[in-house]
Design a protein around this motif. Structure first.
Motif, PDB file in Angstrom:
ATOM      1  N   LEU A 149       0.835  -1.207   0.000  1.00 46.20           N
ATOM      2  CA  LEU A 149       0.000   0.000   0.000  1.00 46.20           C
ATOM      3  C   LEU A 149       0.869   1.256   0.000  1.00 46.20           C
ATOM      4  CD1 LEU A 149      -2.768  -1.027   2.579  1.00 46.20           C
ATOM      5  CD2 LEU A 149      -2.994  -0.882   0.083  1.00 46.20           C
ATOM      6  N   LEU A 150       1.935   1.245   0.769  1.00 47.79           N
ATOM      7  CA  LEU A 150       2.845   2.386   0.797  1.00 47.79           C
ATOM      8  C   LEU A 150       3.464   2.634  -0.568  1.00 47.79           C
ATOM      9  CD1 LEU A 150       4.775   1.953   4.162  1.00 47.79           C
ATOM     10  CD2 LEU A 150       3.583   4.023   3.449  1.00 47.79           C
ATOM     11  N   MET A 151       3.952   1.575  -1.205  1.00 52.27           N
ATOM     12  CA  MET A 151       4.615   1.738  -2.492  1.00 52.27           C
ATOM     13  C   MET A 151       3.631   2.187  -3.571  1.00 52.27           C
ATOM     14  SD  MET A 151       7.557   1.307  -1.439  1.00 52.27           S
ATOM     15  CE  MET A 151       8.236   1.791  -3.036  1.00 52.27           C
ATOM     16  N   GLU A 152       2.389   1.716  -3.485  1.00 53.08           N
ATOM     17  CA  GLU A 152       1.363   2.169  -4.441  1.00 53.08           C
ATOM     18  C   GLU A 152       1.088   3.661  -4.261  1.00 53.08           C
ATOM     19  OE1 GLU A 152      -2.072  -0.267  -3.880  1.00 53.08           O
ATOM     20  OE2 GLU A 152      -1.016  -2.124  -4.439  1.00 53.08           O
ATOM     21  N   ALA A 153       0.957   4.105  -3.011  1.00 56.45           N
ATOM     22  CA  ALA A 153       0.703   5.519  -2.751  1.00 56.45           C
ATOM     23  C   ALA A 153       1.890   6.381  -3.174  1.00 56.45           C
ATOM     24  CB  ALA A 153       0.398   5.733  -1.264  1.00 56.45           C
ATOM     25  N   MET A 159       6.263  10.256  -4.670  1.00 54.98           N
ATOM     26  CA  MET A 159       6.907  10.632  -3.408  1.00 54.98           C
ATOM     27  C   MET A 159       7.772   9.474  -2.909  1.00 54.98           C
ATOM     28  SD  MET A 159       3.684  12.338  -1.344  1.00 54.98           S
ATOM     29  CE  MET A 159       4.669  13.061  -0.016  1.00 54.98           C
ATOM     30  N   PRO A 160       8.973   9.739  -2.422  1.00 58.25           N
ATOM     31  CA  PRO A 160       9.757   8.688  -1.794  1.00 58.25           C
ATOM     32  C   PRO A 160       9.040   8.161  -0.550  1.00 58.25           C
ATOM     33  CG  PRO A 160      11.096  10.635  -2.216  1.00 58.25           C
ATOM     34  CD  PRO A 160       9.684  11.038  -2.443  1.00 58.25           C
ATOM     35  N   VAL A 161       9.165   6.870  -0.313  1.00 58.47           N
ATOM     36  CA  VAL A 161       8.521   6.221   0.831  1.00 58.47           C
ATOM     37  C   VAL A 161       9.565   5.944   1.914  1.00 58.47           C
ATOM     38  CG1 VAL A 161       7.481   4.045   1.599  1.00 58.47           C
ATOM     39  CG2 VAL A 161       6.607   5.209  -0.442  1.00 58.47           C
ATOM     40  N   VAL A 162       9.221   6.335   3.149  1.00 61.83           N
ATOM     41  CA  VAL A 162      10.069   6.080   4.327  1.00 61.83           C
ATOM     42  C   VAL A 162       9.291   5.137   5.244  1.00 61.83           C
ATOM     43  CG1 VAL A 162      11.274   7.103   6.291  1.00 61.83           C
ATOM     44  CG2 VAL A 162      11.018   8.410   4.164  1.00 61.83           C
ATOM     45  N   THR A 163       9.866   3.982   5.552  1.00 58.87           N
ATOM     46  CA  THR A 163       9.176   3.048   6.434  1.00 58.87           C
ATOM     47  C   THR A 163      10.193   2.220   7.212  1.00 58.87           C
ATOM     48  OG1 THR A 163       7.381   1.410   6.542  1.00 58.87           O
ATOM     49  CG2 THR A 163       8.953   1.180   4.733  1.00 58.87           C
ATOM     50  N   GLU A 164       9.769   1.772   8.399  1.00 59.40           N
ATOM     51  CA  GLU A 164      10.701   1.144   9.337  1.00 59.40           C
ATOM     52  C   GLU A 164      10.895  -0.335   9.068  1.00 59.40           C
ATOM     53  OE1 GLU A 164      11.419   0.683  14.163  1.00 59.40           O
ATOM     54  OE2 GLU A 164       9.951   2.122  13.384  1.00 59.40           O
ATOM     55  N   VAL A 165      12.161  -0.748   9.090  1.00 59.74           N
ATOM     56  CA  VAL A 165      12.520  -2.165   9.031  1.00 59.74           C
ATOM     57  C   VAL A 165      13.009  -2.563  10.417  1.00 59.74           C
ATOM     58  CG1 VAL A 165      14.865  -1.657   8.198  1.00 59.74           C
ATOM     59  CG2 VAL A 165      13.866  -3.921   7.829  1.00 59.74           C
ATOM     60  N   MET A 166      12.551  -3.723  10.903  1.00 58.85           N
ATOM     61  CA  MET A 166      12.850  -4.129  12.269  1.00 58.85           C
ATOM     62  C   MET A 166      13.744  -5.357  12.368  1.00 58.85           C
ATOM     63  SD  MET A 166       8.988  -3.668  13.750  1.00 58.85           S
ATOM     64  CE  MET A 166       9.339  -4.776  15.108  1.00 58.85           C
ATOM     65  N   ASP A 167      13.809  -6.137  11.307  1.00 63.84           N
ATOM     66  CA  ASP A 167      14.474  -7.437  11.371  1.00 63.84           C
ATOM     67  C   ASP A 167      15.460  -7.558  10.216  1.00 63.84           C
ATOM     68  OD1 ASP A 167      15.052 -10.259  11.147  1.00 63.84           O
ATOM     69  OD2 ASP A 167      13.268 -10.671  12.334  1.00 63.84           O
ATOM     70  N   PRO A 168      16.695  -7.980  10.474  1.00 66.57           N
ATOM     71  CA  PRO A 168      17.650  -8.157   9.375  1.00 66.57           C
ATOM     72  C   PRO A 168      17.128  -9.074   8.275  1.00 66.57           C
ATOM     73  CG  PRO A 168      18.772  -8.365  11.491  1.00 66.57           C
ATOM     74  CD  PRO A 168      17.306  -8.303  11.791  1.00 66.57           C
ATOM     75  N   ARG A 169      16.272 -10.021   8.644  1.00 60.22           N
ATOM     76  CA  ARG A 169      15.739 -10.959   7.656  1.00 60.22           C
ATOM     77  C   ARG A 169      14.752 -10.298   6.706  1.00 60.22           C
ATOM     78  NH1 ARG A 169      13.817 -15.181  12.150  1.00 60.22           N
ATOM     79  NH2 ARG A 169      13.175 -13.132  12.982  1.00 60.22           N
ATOM     80  N   ASP A 170      14.254  -9.104   7.049  1.00 61.67           N
ATOM     81  CA  ASP A 170      13.283  -8.406   6.207  1.00 61.67           C
ATOM     82  C   ASP A 170      13.927  -7.400   5.261  1.00 61.67           C
ATOM     83  OD1 ASP A 170      11.094  -9.740   7.304  1.00 61.67           O
ATOM     84  OD2 ASP A 170      10.851  -8.264   8.905  1.00 61.67           O
ATOM     85  N   VAL A 171      15.218  -7.147   5.411  1.00 59.54           N
ATOM     86  CA  VAL A 171      15.871  -6.112   4.603  1.00 59.54           C
ATOM     87  C   VAL A 171      15.749  -6.422   3.116  1.00 59.54           C
ATOM     88  CG1 VAL A 171      18.089  -5.031   4.029  1.00 59.54           C
ATOM     89  CG2 VAL A 171      17.431  -5.370   6.431  1.00 59.54           C
ATOM     90  N   VAL A 175      14.078  -4.110   0.084  1.00 57.90           N
ATOM     91  CA  VAL A 175      14.795  -3.759  -1.151  1.00 57.90           C
ATOM     92  C   VAL A 175      14.003  -4.218  -2.375  1.00 57.90           C
ATOM     93  CG1 VAL A 175      16.899  -4.142  -2.490  1.00 57.90           C
ATOM     94  CG2 VAL A 175      17.048  -3.785  -0.010  1.00 57.90           C
ATOM     95  N   ASP A 176      13.473  -5.441  -2.329  1.00 59.16           N
ATOM     96  CA  ASP A 176      12.695  -5.982  -3.446  1.00 59.16           C
ATOM     97  C   ASP A 176      11.434  -5.164  -3.705  1.00 59.16           C
ATOM     98  OD1 ASP A 176      14.560  -7.971  -3.791  1.00 59.16           O
ATOM     99  OD2 ASP A 176      13.403  -9.511  -2.724  1.00 59.16           O
ATOM    100  N   LYS A 177      10.811  -4.672  -2.645  1.00 56.81           N
ATOM    101  CA  LYS A 177       9.589  -3.862  -2.787  1.00 56.81           C
ATOM    102  C   LYS A 177       9.901  -2.466  -3.334  1.00 56.81           C
ATOM    103  CE  LYS A 177       6.434  -6.674  -0.854  1.00 56.81           C
ATOM    104  NZ  LYS A 177       5.228  -7.172  -1.564  1.00 56.81           N
TER     105      LYS A 177
END
Length: 339
Positions: A149-153, A159-171, A175-177
């Protein structure tokens, strides 16, 4: 240790010096500014004779650097770093950007809020798809669907999207998104595995100051990211925990000029998490702007009383538009005074 290079030095001479230093087991950081070139030498520099370096034809002078953060240090990199956040938006070097949006991605209202903040002058969109919460029973975010939803908006509004990553496994997922800026929250600002993982990407990182983090510790956290090869770090002052209980945290306005003195990295202020109350967000935003912040991160929600998280500190779109108008006046006055 840094070696300031003479303006007359050729590229071949500079390359030769770098090879000589690295051949002795040190890492180097070359910063070429408008007025001078600096070679930062990283490692146990007690093993290098500064007089030997100064005797070389291309070296103007040698200076020891005592601070443990090297890559983030302004002595190594005198020119301000400008971070390209995508969509034609850069932060640092005199630009001023405002990151705005809801605390949490909740669904279809995201696009409505995003349109409102952009219309008011925000240049970057924030929203949490993954939420670090003190209680395990609190809302934790929408996860991958929230990222979509963020990337669609962001794509629709450019607009550049800023969002929090919490887990090294999600990095890798972020990046893929195509997330434009990965945020490291206060709770993870010394999660060294996460810092190293985002450092292996070239994606800009918005690094928040921890609850009880000193300025030097914040810069050392940035050093973790940069030491892995990612120079695109944005520092964020979001308030620290003190004995005061009338606000969520205590906004350290001192940190903004101090960080600019110590580091070349851009600095933004987060008045929402610093205060925790809507009534205080705008005054602290104005203070951060006047203190020289390169940008602000502000939470905005069209119905704060119904927000799934942190509604008590969110501005309405109308309040945000008023804040943006006043920020423009403060910026105009502050820039005029420095010219």
């Amino acid at each position: 240790m840094i070696a300031v290079i003479k303006q007359s030095a050729t590229k071949d001479q500079l390359d030769g010096l770098v090879d000589w230093i690295e051949g002795r087991g040190f890492k180097t950081n070359v910063s070429q500014g408008d007025n001078e070139t600096i070679v930062g030498i990283i490692g146990d520099t007690t093993q290098i004779d500064p007089f030997l370096l100064e005797s070389m034809d291309i070296v103007e002078r040698v200076q020891r650097v005592t601070e443990p953060f090297k890559k983030a240090n302004r002595k190594f990199h005198p020119e301000d770093t400008v971070v390209d956040c995508g969509h034609g938006v850069s932060i640092g070097g005199g630009s001023f950007q405002v990151i705005a949006g809801p605390c949490s991605v909740e669904g279809e209202n995201l696009l409505r809020i995003a349109r409102a903040v952009k219309a008011a002058g925000a240049t970057m969109l924030r929203g949490g798809a993954y939420k670090p919460r003190t209680s395990p029973y609190s809302y934790q975010g929408m996860g991958p669907h929230g990222l979509d939803l963020l990337m669609e908006a962001g794509g629709e509004l450019d607009m550049p999207v800023v969002t929090e990553v919490m887990d090294p496994r999600d990095v890798a997922l972020f990046v893929d998104k195509g997330v434009d800026v990965m945020q490291i929250g206060a709770r993870n600002s010394q999660n060294f595995a996460l810092l190293r993982e985002v450092g292996k990407t070239r994606v800009p990182v918005l690094l928040k100051r921890g609850f009880a983090m000193t300025i030097d510790e914040l810069l050392m956290a940035a050093e973790y990211v940069m030491s892995e090869g990612n120079p695109n770090v944005i520092l964020c002052e979001r308030g620290i925990r003190t004995f005061e209980t009338r606000t969520r945290n205590t906004f350290d306005v001192n940190a903004i000029p101090v960080l600019h003195h110590l580091s070349h990295l851009p600095v933004v202020g987060d008045p929402s998490h610093a205060t925790g109350y809507t009534r205080y967000v705008r005054p602290i935003a104005y203070a951060a702007c006047a203190a020289g912040a390169d940008g602000l991160e502000i939470e905005v929600h069209d119905r704060p009383s119904e927000a799934w998280s942190d509604g008590a500190q969110a501005l309405t779109p109308a309040q945000f538009a008023d804040a943006m108008r006043r920020l423009a006046l403060i910026r105009e006055a502050a820039c005029a005074e420095t010219e």
